[in-house]
Scaffold this active site. Structure first.
Site, short mmCIF file in Angstrom:
data_model
loop_
_atom_site.label_atom_id
_atom_site.label_comp_id
_atom_site.label_asym_id
_atom_site.label_seq_id
_atom_site.Cartn_x
_atom_site.Cartn_y
_atom_site.Cartn_z
N ARG A 1 12.82 21.93 23.72
CA ARG A 1 13.91 20.96 23.83
C ARG A 1 13.83 19.85 22.79
O ARG A 1 14.84 19.25 22.44
CB ARG A 1 13.93 20.36 25.23
CG ARG A 1 14.62 21.28 26.23
CD ARG A 1 14.74 20.64 27.56
NE ARG A 1 13.44 20.20 28.06
CZ ARG A 1 13.23 19.73 29.26
NH1 ARG A 1 14.24 19.59 30.09
NH2 ARG A 1 12.04 19.37 29.66
N HIS B 152 -7.11 36.69 37.95
CA HIS B 152 -8.26 36.97 37.09
C HIS B 152 -9.38 37.77 37.79
O HIS B 152 -9.85 38.78 37.28
CB HIS B 152 -8.87 35.66 36.57
CG HIS B 152 -7.89 34.77 35.88
ND1 HIS B 152 -6.99 35.24 34.95
CD2 HIS B 152 -7.65 33.45 35.98
CE1 HIS B 152 -6.26 34.24 34.50
NE2 HIS B 152 -6.63 33.13 35.12
N ASP C 131 -4.71 30.66 42.18
CA ASP C 131 -4.90 30.33 40.76
C ASP C 131 -5.88 31.28 40.06
O ASP C 131 -5.75 31.53 38.87
CB ASP C 131 -5.42 28.88 40.67
CG ASP C 131 -5.38 28.33 39.26
OD1 ASP C 131 -4.33 28.47 38.61
OD2 ASP C 131 -6.39 27.79 38.80
N GLU D 89 -16.48 27.13 37.18
CA GLU D 89 -16.07 26.11 36.21
C GLU D 89 -16.76 24.79 36.52
O GLU D 89 -16.97 24.46 37.69
CB GLU D 89 -14.56 25.92 36.26
CG GLU D 89 -13.78 27.16 35.85
CD GLU D 89 -12.29 26.95 35.97
OE1 GLU D 89 -11.67 26.62 34.95
OE2 GLU D 89 -11.75 27.09 37.08
N LYS E 282 -14.17 25.13 41.13
CA LYS E 282 -14.15 24.01 40.20
C LYS E 282 -15.35 23.12 40.50
O LYS E 282 -15.88 23.11 41.61
CB LYS E 282 -12.90 23.16 40.42
CG LYS E 282 -11.60 23.94 40.33
CD LYS E 282 -11.16 24.08 38.91
CE LYS E 282 -9.83 24.78 38.84
NZ LYS E 282 -9.61 25.41 37.52
N HIS F 95 -5.38 36.40 30.45
CA HIS F 95 -6.23 36.35 29.26
C HIS F 95 -7.64 36.87 29.51
O HIS F 95 -8.35 37.19 28.57
CB HIS F 95 -6.23 34.95 28.63
CG HIS F 95 -6.89 33.91 29.47
ND1 HIS F 95 -6.22 33.23 30.46
CD2 HIS F 95 -8.15 33.43 29.46
CE1 HIS F 95 -7.05 32.39 31.02
NE2 HIS F 95 -8.22 32.48 30.44
N LYS G 278 -10.62 39.57 26.84
CA LYS G 278 -11.98 39.21 26.41
C LYS G 278 -12.72 40.46 25.93
O LYS G 278 -12.60 41.54 26.52
CB LYS G 278 -12.73 38.55 27.57
CG LYS G 278 -12.18 37.16 27.85
CD LYS G 278 -13.06 36.41 28.80
CE LYS G 278 -12.54 35.02 29.04
NZ LYS G 278 -12.78 34.11 27.92
#
Ligand code: NAD
Length: 481
Positions: free
Chosen positions: A51, A239, A234, A215, A329, A177, A181
């Site tokens: 935009r 994944h 998530d 993580e 996390k 993604h 790998k």
């Protein structure tokens, strides 16, 4: 050993959301690295669209600033300017009709067409519709979409149906993604390119499998967004599920997109419903500062920032071998790996104190992509028959020489696969739906029972309850650090 770079055919790649975080941090750096390695032909063109009211010069200035931030210093050489020169830009609002005729004008007949939808899923339908109503997308155009692909089965079906109104499944590239790998593909090479592993790759010889995506980062800064999703949506649904499928699938008849994806789909469909007692959900506490509840901005949030679970696959190959998954996390370390622990020998011919242990194959996704296989050998020296575990290291950089030291980032490989028209490492619509069909009842169960996550210390290995999940089976999680 020198790896060959084979240039792809000329392409026009349009990045909708070309000024966004993903484009600046991942997509454009990945394209630049492929350009630097000589994989991008001179005729390749990249057009940012968003935009913001910029011209090509203004866009290049923005991306130059992003490269200063996200590229390694060594990468920012004179080729960077040559790459930036290839960038073009058009201000286009996905919901409006301005700019589309200009985009049509820029598209070339002989070049491969790819449209990267690096925008929220609520805009996918508008983009797909306008690419057709303005006569831009050809029948062989490719579109790339990012996660989140839905938040449950119903929304994923709706998204698939919206895209299917304008594009055939063979044109849709759903990115995960993790599949890009190097080690994940090496898992397939190791399994299906050697005679050693496949005969042992089953419940008779494999004691259990652990899949970890840990993580160190918290959800600070994106807590309000993350809180609507949680670790299950998530990370696990996409994944971890993809890693599980590649580990557990039957050998496809050939390495082709549908043969591979058919086998992955069969794994998801063979998953048993999970016993609520085999799942641990957690939220990090404030041991290192703010807690999950502070970051989520909802003091009563029941969303999990950690999940550990035990899964069973009901088929001939895996009946009886548990798969343990965990992700979270704010843990002790950043580490992603798949670990296959084989059973111990049926009988030991050595003294009980000789010390033989089970073989373990670890596939590390991050950090330090690589694999090692622990085997038992005799401890060298004259001290009698004492056994010791040693790793057979399959780290690519050492085995394959300096060229392997630069392992392409997942986005580099995946974007080039889009241009090559190879969908093997992308999720098919039915796979995504099957994963949600498995996930939905688990989340519904938490909601209907009003389950609350347990807490775990920030900077730890996760909740005590997750340790117990394995402990009660006589097993232990791998160390995170
Ligand atoms: P962002 O908010 O940083 O960028 C969004 C981009 O979309 C901007 O360029 C903005 O100008 C553009 N945009 C917004 N509304 C538009 C409209 N109506 N018409 C045209 N362009 C419009 O978001 P992001 O982090 O780059 O993420 C993009 C998508 O990728 C999201 O769906 C996100 O969930 C997904 N994703 C992002 C990451 C990441 O690391 N950032 C990782 C995985 C998936």
């Amino acid at each position: 050993m020198v790896s060959r770079v084979i240039p792809v055919d000329p392409f026009d790649l349009v990045i909708f959301g070309g000024t966004g975080d993903l484009a600046r941090r991942k997509i454009l750096p990945a394209l630049y690295r492929r350009f630097r390695d000589g994989q991008m032909p001179d005729e390749a063109r990249i057009i940012g669209a968003a935009r913001a009211d910029l011209d090509a010069g203004g866009y290049r200035t923005e991306i130059r600033a992003a490269f200063d931030e996200f590229l390694h210093e060594d990468e920012r050489d004179d080729r960077m300017e040559a790459f930036l020169e290839r960038l073009d830009y058009l201000p286009i609002d996905a919901m409006g009709d301005g700019g589309w005729p200009d985009l049509k004008e820029k598209m070339r007949d002989g070049a491969i067409q790819a449209f990267y939808f690096s925008v929220g899923p609520s805009l996918f339908g508008a983009l797909a519709e306008r690419l057709h109503s303005h006569g831009i997308a050809r029948d062989d155009a490719r579109i790339v979409v990012e996660k989140p692909f839905g938040r449950d089965l119903a929304s994923a079906k709706e998204l698939n149906a919206t895209l299917a109104e304008h594009f055939d499944e063979t044109q849709i590239y759903r990115i995960d993604h993790y599949l890009g790998k190097e080690t994940v593909q090496n898992l397939m090479a190791v399994r299906f390119g050697n005679v050693l592993f496949e005969p042992l790759w089953n419940a008779q010889y494999v004691d259990h499998v652990q899949i970890t995506v840990a993580e160190e980062v918290s959800v600070e800064g994106r807590g309000a967004y993350y809180d609507k999703s949680g670790a299950m949506r998530d990370m696990v649904q996409n994944h971890l599920m993809q890693l599980l499928c590649l580990t557990a699938m039957e050998p496809p008849s050939k390495f082709d997109p549908d043969a591979v994806r058919d086998e992955k789909l069969k794994v998801i469909r063979a998953l048993d419903p999970v016993d609520p007692g085999d799942i641990v959900r957690g939220q990090y506490d404030g041991a290192l500062g703010a807690s999950y509840l502070d970051h989520a901005e909802d003091p009563a949030s029941r969303t999990e920032s950690y999940i550990a679970m035990k899964l069973h696959i009901s088929n001939w190959r895996w009946k009886g071998t548990p798969f343990y998954l965990r992700t979270g996390k704010r843990l002790k370390a950043r580490k992603s790996e798949i670990v296959v622990t084989f059973k111990e020998t049926p009988h030991s011919i050595f003294d009980a104190d000789a010390g033989s242990r089970a073989n373990v194959l670890s596939i590390r996704l991050q950090p330090d992509e690589g694999m090692d296989l622990r085997v038992t050998i005799k401890e060298p020296g004259p001290g009698g028959m004492r056994l010791v575990d040693v790793p057979l290291d399959m780290t690519f950089a050492e085995a394959l020489g300096p060229d392997a030291a630069h392992v392409p980032d997942a986005y580099e490989r995946l974007i080039m696969d889009v241009i090559r028209g190879n969908q093997t490492l992308f999720m098919r619509g039915d796979e995504v739906e099957a994963a949600w069909a498995w996930t939905d009842p688990i989340i519904d169960g938490w909601q209907s029972r009003g389950d609350r996550p347990v807490t775990y210390d920030a900077g730890s290995s996760g909740p005590e309850e997750a340790l117990m999940l394995l402990h009660r089976d006589g097993r232990r999680w791998r160390e995170l650090s």
